[in-house]
Design a protein around this motif. Structure first.
Motif, PDB file in Angstrom:
ATOM      1  N   GLU A  90       0.831  -1.208   0.000  1.00  0.00           N
ATOM      2  CA  GLU A  90       0.000   0.000   0.000  1.00  0.00           C
ATOM      3  C   GLU A  90       0.867   1.261   0.000  1.00  0.00           C
ATOM      4  O   GLU A  90       1.044   1.922   1.033  1.00  0.00           O
ATOM      5  CB  GLU A  90      -0.914  -0.048   1.239  1.00  0.00           C
ATOM      6  N   ASN A 115      -6.104  -3.535  -6.014  1.00  0.00           N
ATOM      7  CA  ASN A 115      -6.718  -4.092  -4.794  1.00  0.00           C
ATOM      8  C   ASN A 115      -6.451  -3.176  -3.592  1.00  0.00           C
ATOM      9  O   ASN A 115      -6.573  -3.599  -2.445  1.00  0.00           O
ATOM     10  CB  ASN A 115      -6.138  -5.490  -4.540  1.00  0.00           C
ATOM     11  N   THR A 116      -6.102  -1.914  -3.868  1.00  0.00           N
ATOM     12  CA  THR A 116      -5.781  -1.008  -2.758  1.00  0.00           C
ATOM     13  C   THR A 116      -6.896  -0.960  -1.716  1.00  0.00           C
ATOM     14  O   THR A 116      -8.083  -1.013  -2.051  1.00  0.00           O
ATOM     15  CB  THR A 116      -5.492   0.422  -3.268  1.00  0.00           C
ATOM     16  N   SER A 117      -6.485  -0.827  -0.436  1.00  0.00           N
ATOM     17  CA  SER A 117      -7.463  -0.749   0.651  1.00  0.00           C
ATOM     18  C   SER A 117      -7.904   0.688   0.878  1.00  0.00           C
ATOM     19  O   SER A 117      -8.962   0.924   1.446  1.00  0.00           O
ATOM     20  CB  SER A 117      -6.838  -1.220   1.961  1.00  0.00           C
ATOM     21  N   SER A 118      -7.056   1.638   0.485  1.00  0.00           N
ATOM     22  CA  SER A 118      -7.333   3.002   0.931  1.00  0.00           C
ATOM     23  C   SER A 118      -6.866   4.102  -0.012  1.00  0.00           C
ATOM     24  O   SER A 118      -7.233   5.255   0.174  1.00  0.00           O
ATOM     25  CB  SER A 118      -6.657   3.227   2.285  1.00  0.00           C
ATOM     26  N   HIS A 138     -11.532  -4.361  -4.757  1.00  0.00           N
ATOM     27  CA  HIS A 138     -11.021  -4.528  -3.400  1.00  0.00           C
ATOM     28  C   HIS A 138     -11.564  -5.800  -2.761  1.00  0.00           C
ATOM     29  O   HIS A 138     -12.712  -5.855  -2.337  1.00  0.00           O
ATOM     30  CB  HIS A 138     -11.380  -3.282  -2.561  1.00  0.00           C
ATOM     31  N   PHE A 140     -11.283  -8.868   0.197  1.00  0.00           N
ATOM     32  CA  PHE A 140     -11.043  -8.869   1.638  1.00  0.00           C
ATOM     33  C   PHE A 140     -10.292 -10.141   2.041  1.00  0.00           C
ATOM     34  O   PHE A 140     -10.312 -11.134   1.312  1.00  0.00           O
ATOM     35  CB  PHE A 140     -12.374  -8.698   2.388  1.00  0.00           C
ATOM     36  N   ASN A 188     -13.506  -0.175   4.778  1.00  0.00           N
ATOM     37  CA  ASN A 188     -12.391   0.291   5.606  1.00  0.00           C
ATOM     38  C   ASN A 188     -12.724   1.555   6.376  1.00  0.00           C
ATOM     39  O   ASN A 188     -12.163   1.817   7.431  1.00  0.00           O
ATOM     40  CB  ASN A 188     -11.138   0.493   4.763  1.00  0.00           C
ATOM     41  N   ASN A 237      -2.072  -2.933   8.285  1.00  0.00           N
ATOM     42  CA  ASN A 237      -3.081  -2.220   9.055  1.00  0.00           C
ATOM     43  C   ASN A 237      -2.640  -0.790   9.364  1.00  0.00           C
ATOM     44  O   ASN A 237      -3.418   0.159   9.240  1.00  0.00           O
ATOM     45  CB  ASN A 237      -3.374  -2.993  10.346  1.00  0.00           C
ATOM     46  N   VAL A 240      -2.616   1.384   6.100  1.00  0.00           N
ATOM     47  CA  VAL A 240      -3.981   1.739   5.679  1.00  0.00           C
ATOM     48  C   VAL A 240      -4.542   2.815   6.618  1.00  0.00           C
ATOM     49  O   VAL A 240      -5.117   3.812   6.172  1.00  0.00           O
ATOM     50  CB  VAL A 240      -4.903   0.494   5.638  1.00  0.00           C
TER      51      VAL A 240
END
Ligand code: NAD
Length: 282
Positions: A90, A115-118, A138, A140, A188, A237, A240
């Motif tokens: 990320e 597939n970025t989370s944020s 995205h 999980f 998120n 974690n 993000v």
């Protein structure tokens, strides 16, 4: 679409490759880290075998899916797929550089997905000349189990691209939720306070890690916040959390906690390093 490429064979990339192969796609995986790439097929194969052992996947489907998986040492070759899904760390600059390289060599019709989370889908699409064929997919963690996939559109994503992505998500047996490019998307954004409040309670000495996890599970969460951070990776974690905090211009409710940084700096990243909030070595 027949051929899917997955860039990055870490936790998420392997899961995405697995569901894509099980969904009937020819899958090629690529990673800059030789060892990660070398292990990828074995690890994905072992995960498929586990599905067979648990009665979730039939033997014939497993054999066919494994035969559809291959690795490549060339990013240019990976870029020849119909759909390229990026699952590298990320980091905005890292992902932008990667997408610029993919865009330069991919055929015109290829859809690029992150597939970025944020991170912002528009910010990533901006490093390419194919904003219309660019979006967020995205998944999980663990990707082979979790049903939801956020399909995130940028300002220029075309309706055809969204339709093709929706078809892909359905074919890999997942449920799509469509959302716009806003910081942290839906899940998120909701999840940040779930982790953040638990970390604050821990920091203030309100209760210890197992107690907080146990209490949240007692009201219906399948995993407690600390178990989940260990599964996700404390490093993932933290990055993000940091990126959501920055995206909302240092909004206090999204502020990372010093415990997160301490965990990362001491190498306690969770399951992947054998120790996080819990010890996995014994
Ligand atoms: P990871 O650290 O497990 O894997 C990343 C992989 O990318 C590694 O194998 C690394 O060698 C490879 N890599 C690094 N630079 C590369 C490059 N330039 N080209 C090709 N490969 C490269 O990370 P992860 O947990 O799988 O996360 C990947 C992405 O998925 C991140 O954007 C993360 O935010 C997102 N995500 C993670 C989770 C989670 O729970 N871990 C959940 C949803 C989304």
């Amino acid at each position: 679409m027949n051929r899917v490429a997955v860039i990055g064979t870490g936790t998420m990339g392997r899961g995405i490759a697995q569901v894509s192969a099980l969904g009937g796609y020819e899958v090629v995986v690529y990673d800059v880290f030789e060892q990660a790439l070398a292990n990828a097929i074995t690890l994905i194969g072992a995960s498929i075998d586990q599905g067979v052992a648990r009665g979730k996947i039939d033997r014939e489907t497993a054999v066919a899916a494994k035969a559809r998986l291959c690795i490549t040492h060339s990013l240019d070759e990976a870029a020849q797929a119909d759909l390229v899904i990026e699952a590298v760390p990320e980091d905005l600059k890292l992902k932008q550089d990667l997408f610029a390289r993919l865009d330069a060599v991919a055929p015109r019709h290829t859809i690029l997905a992150s597939n970025t989370s944020s991170l912002s889908i528009n910010s990533l699409a901006g490093s390419t000349h194919r904003g219309d064929r660019f979006l967020g997919l995205h998944f999980f963690n663990p990707a082979h189990i979790m049903k939801l996939v956020e399909v995130i559109t940028g300002d220029d994503t075309s309706a055809e691209t969204v339709a093709a992505a929706a078809e892909y998500v359905a074919r890999v047996g997942k449920t799509a939720v469509f959302c716009k490019d806003t910081p942290a998307f839906i899940v998120n954004r909701v999840a940040r306070p779930f982790y953040g409040e638990a970390l604050r309670m821990l920091g203030e000495g309100v209760a210890d890690v197992p107690t907080i996890d146990r209490l949240l599970k007692s009201v219906g969460f399948p995993m407690g916040p600390f178990e989940l951070i260990d599964l996700i990776g404390c490093d993932v974690n933290l990055s993000v959390t940091q990126s959501v905090y920055d995206a909302y211009f240092q909004e206090p409710k999204y502020r990372p906690h010093p415990i997160q940084r301490r965990m990362v700096e001491s190498g306690r990243l969770g399951r992947k390093t054998g120790r996080g909030f819990y010890d996995y070595q014994h």
